[in-house]
Structures are given as structure tokens and as C-alpha cells.
Motif scaffolding. Structure first.
Motif, short mmCIF file in Angstrom:
data_model
loop_
_atom_site.label_atom_id
_atom_site.label_comp_id
_atom_site.label_asym_id
_atom_site.label_seq_id
_atom_site.Cartn_x
_atom_site.Cartn_y
_atom_site.Cartn_z
N LYS A 26 -0.37 -5.89 -10.05
CA LYS A 26 -1.60 -4.95 -10.69
C LYS A 26 -1.12 -3.57 -10.25
N TYR A 27 -1.30 -2.69 -10.98
CA TYR A 27 -1.35 -0.99 -10.39
C TYR A 27 -2.70 -0.51 -10.53
N SER A 28 -3.12 0.40 -9.59
CA SER A 28 -4.19 0.99 -9.56
C SER A 28 -3.78 2.32 -8.95
N LEU A 29 -5.04 3.18 -9.02
CA LEU A 29 -4.88 4.79 -8.87
C LEU A 29 -5.02 4.85 -7.24
N SER A 30 -4.08 5.62 -6.43
CA SER A 30 -4.54 5.89 -5.27
C SER A 30 -5.81 6.82 -5.20
N GLN A 31 -6.30 7.21 -4.04
CA GLN A 31 -7.42 8.24 -3.89
C GLN A 31 -7.13 9.27 -4.62
N MET A 32 -5.85 10.04 -4.26
CA MET A 32 -5.40 11.06 -4.72
C MET A 32 -5.26 10.99 -6.16
N GLY A 33 -5.01 10.04 -6.78
CA GLY A 33 -4.77 9.54 -8.38
C GLY A 33 -5.97 9.87 -9.14
N LYS A 34 -7.00 9.22 -8.31
CA LYS A 34 -8.33 9.46 -8.92
C LYS A 34 -8.88 10.78 -9.00
#
Length: 272
Positions: A73-81
Motif C-alpha cells: 500500500k502507498y501513503s503520503l509521508s508527512q511532507m507529502g501531506k
């Protein structure tokens, strides 16, 4: 930040800005993952692109530490958020300026505090109500209808419209609250229409709160329980009666509350 530093900042970040906004694939991946972790099949169904195209975009984003992969599964990093939120803010800002061009073009906007200009995207779900040849008072007529249906009014304005005085009285009769931040000239007109004694009684009863704004106020803001309406002065110095921004969106109403509080804080309480 002075102009020199602004140019230097641009040179430092221009490639990173291009990375985020120059690819439909990367933008769509960011927007999709902002809703939560997803696998490749989920992304393929939402973005409607091939697996190879999506994987290429995700590899680029992973290289910038924008997304993470865990157990398929893929998710946003904190920077991505943070990046996704700012990109959405930029999109909302551009859409606001596009949809509300007739209000902001050739109108005074310096009256809106800088922090609220930065958040102008909050008005993204707004519409403009404009006068027509056969209905020149359409903006005020629409606003009057909204005022009839609310029990609480916040009114910030250097402009007097006689129908508003009637709406303020009707709100008070419904045991509602009228919070006014107006110029001394508008207060004088209210006293003229309603009578000084009636205005003083409304203030003494607690149904009206009245504060006096500076005469150089250059916008009109009317808010009810579930709407915001804003008018601006033209750059020639005259108030434009022909167009209002109106919204029922929660973010827009919250934005309007901040604008009202800004001027309320700057105003002086009327003491009787």
C-alpha cells in the motif's frame, strides 16, 4: 521579504514547484493518497491510468520522499501531506480568482488583511450575484431574502441601504442578535430611519452590538447563520452596488468571521 529575496527564493524552489504542478499523474496520485493509503489497483481505478504510468509517477514521488510504501500500500509521508494541502490551496485560490474575477478585478482589495488574502481560496465555493438591465437591485434583493431567513446578523459596512434597517428590526423581533461594525455616517442614517431612541433601546437591551469603524473602510460584509455576502469599492473610490460575492460554504463563512473580527477589533465600542 524584499524583492531581491523573493527572486532568490524563486530560483531555489522553481524546479521543485515544477515537479509538483507539471505532471497530471503526480498531482492525481497526491490527491488520491490524501484520502488515505491505497494499493495500485485502487489508484488505477481512481486515476484511470495504466499501472506502468502510475508506478512511474510514484517512483518519482518516492524519490522526493513524498510517498511511502508498506505491505503493498502507498501513503503520503508527512511532507507529502503538507505538499498536498498546499497544492489544493493553490488550486482553490486560482479557482476563486477565476470565478470571482468580476468582483476582484478593478476593485479595492487592500482592505482585506494579508493573512486573509493568503486564504482567499476559502471562497472557492462562492458565486457572484450581479445586477442586470431588468433587475438592477438584484444583489440587494437576494441579500434581503437571506436576511429574512436568519436570526443572527453580522454587518460590517460604510454603506447604508435603507432595507437593511428594516431587516435589523425584524431580526430583533425574532429575538435575534445584530452585531454592527459601521461608520458614524451609517449609524446616523440608522438613527434617522429608526429613531435615536429606538436605536439606543436596541443597544441597551443587548439585541444590538454597535461599534464604530474608521471612515476609510472600503468593503461591505454581511453575514447570517449560514451565509456570507461581500461587496467591494471600485478602484475609482465608489462603492459598487452591482455585484456581491455570496457563499453558504462553511470555509467561506469561517473566512468571513475572521474578516469581521479583524475590523471589529480595530473599531470602537459605541457607548450610550
Amino acid at each position: 521579504m524584499d524583492l531581491k529575496h523573493t527572486f532568490e527564493l524563486y530560483e531555489d524552489v522553481k524546479n521543485d514547484m515544477k515537479f509538483f504542478i507539471s505532471s497530471d499523474v503526480r498531482i492525481k496520485i497526491l490527491m488520491s493518497l490524501k484520502e488515505g493509503p491505497k494499493n495500485l489497483a485502487d489508484l488505477r481505478n481512481e486515476i484511470h491510468l495504466s499501472s506502468s504510468t502510475i508506478l512511474h509517477g510514484m517512483n518519482q514521488l518516492q524519490g522526493k520522499d513524498i510517498i511511502l510504501r508498506d505491505s503493498g500500500k502507498y501513503s503520503l509521508s508527512q511532507m507529502g501531506k503538507m505538499a498536498a494541502n498546499k497544492i489544493i490551496n493553490l488550486m482553490e485560490t486560482v479557482n476563486t480568482l477565476k470565478n470571482c474575477k468580476d468582483l476582484f478585478l478593478n476593485h479595492e482589495v487592500d482592505c482585506i488583511p494579508k493573512d486573509l488574502i493568503k486564504d482567499i481560496g476559502c471562497l472557492n465555493n462562492s458565486t457572484l450575484v450581479s445586477s442586470t438591465v431588468t433587475d438592477v437591485m438584484k444583489p440587494h434583493r437576494v441579500l434581503s431574502q437571506f436576511l429574512m431567513d436568519t436570526t443572527n446578523i453580522k454587518y460590517l459596512s460604510p454603506v447604508f441601504y435603507p432595507k437593511n434597517a428594516e431587516m435589523f428590526v425584524k431580526t430583533m423581533e425574532k429575538d435575534g442578535k445584530v452585531d454592527l461594525v459601521v461608520t458614524s455616517g451609517v449609524l446616523d442614517k440608522l438613527k434617522e430611519i429608526l429613531g435615536t431612541e429606538e436605536v439606543q433601546k436596541s443597544i441597551s437591551s443587548g439585541n444590538w452590538g454597535v461599534r464604530i469603524a474608521d471612515d476609510d473602510l472600503k468593503l461591505s460584509l454581511t453575514m447570517g447563520d449560514e451565509f456570507i455576502a461581500m461587496g467591494l469599492f471600485s478602484t475609482d473610490g465608489s462603492y459598487d452596488l452591482n455585484v456581491f460575492l455570496i457563499s453558504h460554504d462553511e470555509e467561506a463563512i469561517s473566512w468571513g468571521e475572521r474578516l469581521f473580527k479583524h475590523y471589529k477589533y480595530k473599531s470602537e465600542e459605541l457607548k450610550i
